[in-house]
Write a protein that holds these residues in place. Structure first.
Motif, PDB file in Angstrom:
ATOM      1  N   LEU A   2      -9.355   3.147  -5.478  1.00  0.00           N
ATOM      2  CA  LEU A   2      -8.083   2.752  -6.093  1.00  0.00           C
ATOM      3  C   LEU A   2      -8.079   3.183  -7.563  1.00  0.00           C
ATOM      4  O   LEU A   2      -9.030   2.907  -8.282  1.00  0.00           O
ATOM      5  CB  LEU A   2      -7.901   1.237  -6.010  1.00  0.00           C
ATOM      6  N   ARG A   3      -7.023   3.854  -7.952  1.00  0.00           N
ATOM      7  CA  ARG A   3      -6.897   4.257  -9.351  1.00  0.00           C
ATOM      8  C   ARG A   3      -5.553   3.758  -9.875  1.00  0.00           C
ATOM      9  O   ARG A   3      -4.635   3.555  -9.093  1.00  0.00           O
ATOM     10  CB  ARG A   3      -6.910   5.789  -9.472  1.00  0.00           C
ATOM     11  N   ASP A   4      -5.457   3.592 -11.152  1.00  0.00           N
ATOM     12  CA  ASP A   4      -4.155   3.258 -11.757  1.00  0.00           C
ATOM     13  C   ASP A   4      -3.501   2.031 -11.144  1.00  0.00           C
ATOM     14  O   ASP A   4      -2.277   2.000 -10.967  1.00  0.00           O
ATOM     15  CB  ASP A   4      -3.160   4.422 -11.587  1.00  0.00           C
ATOM     16  N   VAL A   5      -4.288   1.037 -10.811  1.00  0.00           N
ATOM     17  CA  VAL A   5      -3.702  -0.138 -10.166  1.00  0.00           C
ATOM     18  C   VAL A   5      -2.890  -0.945 -11.178  1.00  0.00           C
ATOM     19  O   VAL A   5      -1.817  -1.445 -10.872  1.00  0.00           O
ATOM     20  CB  VAL A   5      -4.799  -1.004  -9.524  1.00  0.00           C
ATOM     21  N   GLU A   6      -3.402  -0.994 -12.399  1.00  0.00           N
ATOM     22  CA  GLU A   6      -2.742  -1.855 -13.388  1.00  0.00           C
ATOM     23  C   GLU A   6      -1.310  -1.386 -13.707  1.00  0.00           C
ATOM     24  O   GLU A   6      -0.369  -2.177 -13.636  1.00  0.00           O
ATOM     25  CB  GLU A   6      -3.647  -1.949 -14.634  1.00  0.00           C
ATOM     26  N   ALA A  12      -4.966   2.384   0.136  1.00  0.00           N
ATOM     27  CA  ALA A  12      -5.680   3.622  -0.203  1.00  0.00           C
ATOM     28  C   ALA A  12      -6.514   4.202   0.928  1.00  0.00           C
ATOM     29  O   ALA A  12      -7.212   5.183   0.720  1.00  0.00           O
ATOM     30  CB  ALA A  12      -6.548   3.405  -1.438  1.00  0.00           C
ATOM     31  N   GLY A  13      -6.421   3.635   2.129  1.00  0.00           N
ATOM     32  CA  GLY A  13      -7.111   4.205   3.293  1.00  0.00           C
ATOM     33  C   GLY A  13      -8.558   4.563   3.006  1.00  0.00           C
ATOM     34  O   GLY A  13      -9.012   5.643   3.366  1.00  0.00           O
ATOM     35  N   PRO A  27       0.818  -1.233   0.000  1.00  0.00           N
ATOM     36  CA  PRO A  27       0.000   0.000   0.000  1.00  0.00           C
ATOM     37  C   PRO A  27       0.848   1.279   0.000  1.00  0.00           C
ATOM     38  O   PRO A  27       0.514   2.251  -0.683  1.00  0.00           O
ATOM     39  CB  PRO A  27      -0.817  -0.111   1.295  1.00  0.00           C
ATOM     40  N   ALA A  28       1.957   1.276   0.734  1.00  0.00           N
ATOM     41  CA  ALA A  28       2.796   2.492   0.773  1.00  0.00           C
ATOM     42  C   ALA A  28       3.420   2.742  -0.612  1.00  0.00           C
ATOM     43  O   ALA A  28       3.474   3.886  -1.084  1.00  0.00           O
ATOM     44  CB  ALA A  28       3.888   2.345   1.822  1.00  0.00           C
ATOM     45  N   LEU A  29       3.873   1.665  -1.261  1.00  0.00           N
ATOM     46  CA  LEU A  29       4.448   1.825  -2.606  1.00  0.00           C
ATOM     47  C   LEU A  29       3.394   2.322  -3.590  1.00  0.00           C
ATOM     48  O   LEU A  29       3.667   3.142  -4.464  1.00  0.00           O
ATOM     49  CB  LEU A  29       5.032   0.490  -3.083  1.00  0.00           C
ATOM     50  N   TYR A  30       2.189   1.824  -3.414  1.00  0.00           N
ATOM     51  CA  TYR A  30       1.105   2.273  -4.289  1.00  0.00           C
ATOM     52  C   TYR A  30       0.852   3.775  -4.108  1.00  0.00           C
ATOM     53  O   TYR A  30       0.683   4.519  -5.078  1.00  0.00           O
ATOM     54  CB  TYR A  30      -0.161   1.463  -3.996  1.00  0.00           C
ATOM     55  N   GLY A  86      -2.162  -6.729  -6.206  1.00  0.00           N
ATOM     56  CA  GLY A  86      -3.442  -6.043  -6.451  1.00  0.00           C
ATOM     57  C   GLY A  86      -4.462  -6.400  -5.369  1.00  0.00           C
ATOM     58  O   GLY A  86      -5.181  -5.532  -4.864  1.00  0.00           O
ATOM     59  N   ALA A  87      -4.476  -7.680  -4.981  1.00  0.00           N
ATOM     60  CA  ALA A  87      -5.430  -8.118  -3.952  1.00  0.00           C
ATOM     61  C   ALA A  87      -5.086  -7.490  -2.600  1.00  0.00           C
ATOM     62  O   ALA A  87      -5.971  -7.068  -1.847  1.00  0.00           O
ATOM     63  CB  ALA A  87      -5.417  -9.643  -3.855  1.00  0.00           C
TER      64      ALA A  87
END
Ligand code: BG6
Length: 496
Positions: A72-76, A67-68, A24-27, A59-60
């Motif tokens: 979620l955007r731009d996951v791919e 995202a707290g 999550p932090a990297l995302y 992704g899961a």
């Protein structure tokens, strides 16, 4: 500043820390455009997993922990950064394949310099073997790019093992390549202690023994040990929270002004002030330390189990879930004033804060409405939750006469804007990529922390006379805590 292209090699990639915090932090960094380009996340673990499956797992994990609550955007595009390589970190033969894979990835993704950040989300017993393995295949060598390693507490389980761990790592990597995470240093509000002290001129002149009567550092949690009983029972709250997080917070509050805001200058001051902590001895431990363990209780309708009935905990365990310490810093700034440190599980509320208590005015002619002396000034730094800073002072109660009541000026970080405070891991991962070690614990500070807690651990281990008080879950720990306050008073949020 933009970090240089790099591979983040994530050991323990299918584990809990990776899923809950790191991915999550990297995302979040990805979404803010803060990750380098190009950038790859190479998951490493014992399980055989394909690149595609690892990306799907990431992704899961995001859907579950990311995202707290935000969409979620731009996951791919983010999960496209993921690769995976099977590797048993304990197998010294396995690292050659890792070096090959990394060479291929650096080349394929056209990274000009072969930078790598190794994140060891592993049990600490594997830190040294992993450092050995990386070193043996040239991955600690910085001649064709920077190589850094992130490790996380516990940094040993006592002074001897802490020193040995540092020595083992330093045989393979240089100090400036090793980033020891103390996630409390990644908290915005802990960093803000430095801003409060050193970006302003009004606090520092009174930040000393002449104007401050005592300090309190509290980290209270409502949760018990949850599913970590097995780990916690071998550790206890002194090792789990005080040796690292709370001493780092204390150092931030008490250090001398660093000459610059950089890793060397700030960490020199941290080490110095931790070195100044007066050791507690087997003879005086009774006056300086109170420990407790939570008992069962019904808290707001919930039946909470006693610590000894938690999973993974020995039925006769003498591990402390609460500790309060009366400490002293023997230096010119703090000499002679008590510093109270407290941490516990299953306390009434979740709060981490520093309370700075200023001295009473030298001559007092006002009274409080209830006849007591007007309270002295306090400055409360709320680290979490409700991050903020509160200054308390006395003012005249409106009406006839001249009676004083305490009022507060209260700043909440939430007033600064809508954007959520970044997670500690987000900040620290980015700093690791940028090569800024200011907010990471240096080996000497870790060792000074151990030097302070070791005599307490020794006394507990050898002297059966030292009490371990029970306290009902949902209370502020054992009432005996009050005995630490020899000059009177007690912890804010008093023991009940
Ligand atoms: C961890 C401890 O380091 O910090 C846990 O191992 C504790 O026992 C946690 O619950 C507290 O961190 P935070 O960020 O929730 O205050």
């Amino acid at each position: 500043r933009q970090a240089q292209p790099a591979i983040l090699a994530l050991f323990g990639a299918t584990g809990d820390l990776a899923k809950r915090k790191l991915i999550p932090a990297l995302y979040d960094l990805h979404r803010k455009g803060a990750l380098p380009r190009p950038f790859l996340i190479l998951g490493l673990g014992r399980k055989p997993v394909s690149d595609a499956d690892f990306a799907a797992q990431a992704g899961a994990a995001l859907a579950r922990f990311g995202a707290g609550g935000e969409e979620l955007r731009d996951v791919e595009p983010f999960t496209r950064l993921f690769r995976y390589q099977q590797l048993d970190p304990a197998d010294s033969q396995a690292y050659a394949a890792l070096a090959e894979r990394m060479a291929t990835l650096w080349e394929e993704s056209r990274m000009e310099t072969r930078n790598a950040l190794f994140y060891l989300a592993l049990p600490p017993s594997l830190y040294a073997p992993t450092a050995d393995g990386l070193h043996a295949v040239g991955l600690a060598d910085q001649s064709d790019g920077w190589r850094r390693m992130i490790v996380e507490k516990p940094f040993g389980e006592d002074l001897a093992s802490g020193v040995a761990l540092n020595r083992n790592l330093l045989e393979r990597f240089e100090e400036r390549q090793i980033y020891r995470i103390d996630h409390y240093l990644g908290k915005e509000t802990v960093q803000n202690i430095l801003a409060l002290r050193f970006a302003n001129a009004i606090f520092e002149p009174v930040w000393n023994r002449s104007h401050i009567s005592h300090l309190e550092v509290t980290a209270a949690e409502t949760i018990g040990v949850e599913d970590r009983g097995g780990y916690f029972d071998g550790a206890g709250i002194l090792r789990d929270m005080v040796q690292n997080h709370l001493l780092q917070v204390l150092a931030t509050v008490t250090m001398e002004p660093p000459v610059a805001f950089d890793a060397a200058a700030v960490r020199n001051e941290t080490a110095k002030v931790l070195q100044s902590l007066r050791p507690i001895t087997a003879e005086n431990i009774h006056e300086h330390v109170v420990r407790g363990q939570y008992l069962s209780a019904n808290v707001r309708g919930d039946d909470l189990a006693a610590y000894r009935d938690e999973g993974g905990v020995a039925p006769e365990s003498r591990t402390e879930t609460f500790v309060a310490i009366r400490a002293h810093i023997d230096n010119w700034r703090w000499g002679g004033i008590p510093i109270y440190i407290r941490s516990g599980k299953r306390l009434p509320t979740r709060v981490t804060e520093v309370a700075v208590h200023f001295r009473q005015p030298p001559h007092q002619f006002f009274q409080r409405a209830d006849g007591a002396a007007p309270g002295a000034n306090r400055l409360i730094i709320r680290i979490q939750p409700d991050e903020g800073i509160l200054v308390e002072f006395g003012l005249k109660t409106p009406a006839a006469g001249f009676q004083i009541q305490n009022v507060g000026m209260d700043f909440h970080y939430s007033d600064l804007g809508e954007s959520p405070i970044p997670s500690a891991y987000e900040r620290l991962l980015l700093d690791g990529l940028l090569g800024d070690a200011t907010l990471f614990a240096r080996s000497d500070a870790v060792e000074w922390g151990w030097r302070f807690v070791q005599p307490i651990l020794d006394a507990w281990a050898t002297d059966p006379e030292i009490p371990l008080y029970g306290y009902p879950a949902g209370t502020w720990g054992p009432p005996e805590t009050k005995t630490l306050f020899k000059e009177g008073g007690e912890f804010r949020y008093p023991c009940r």
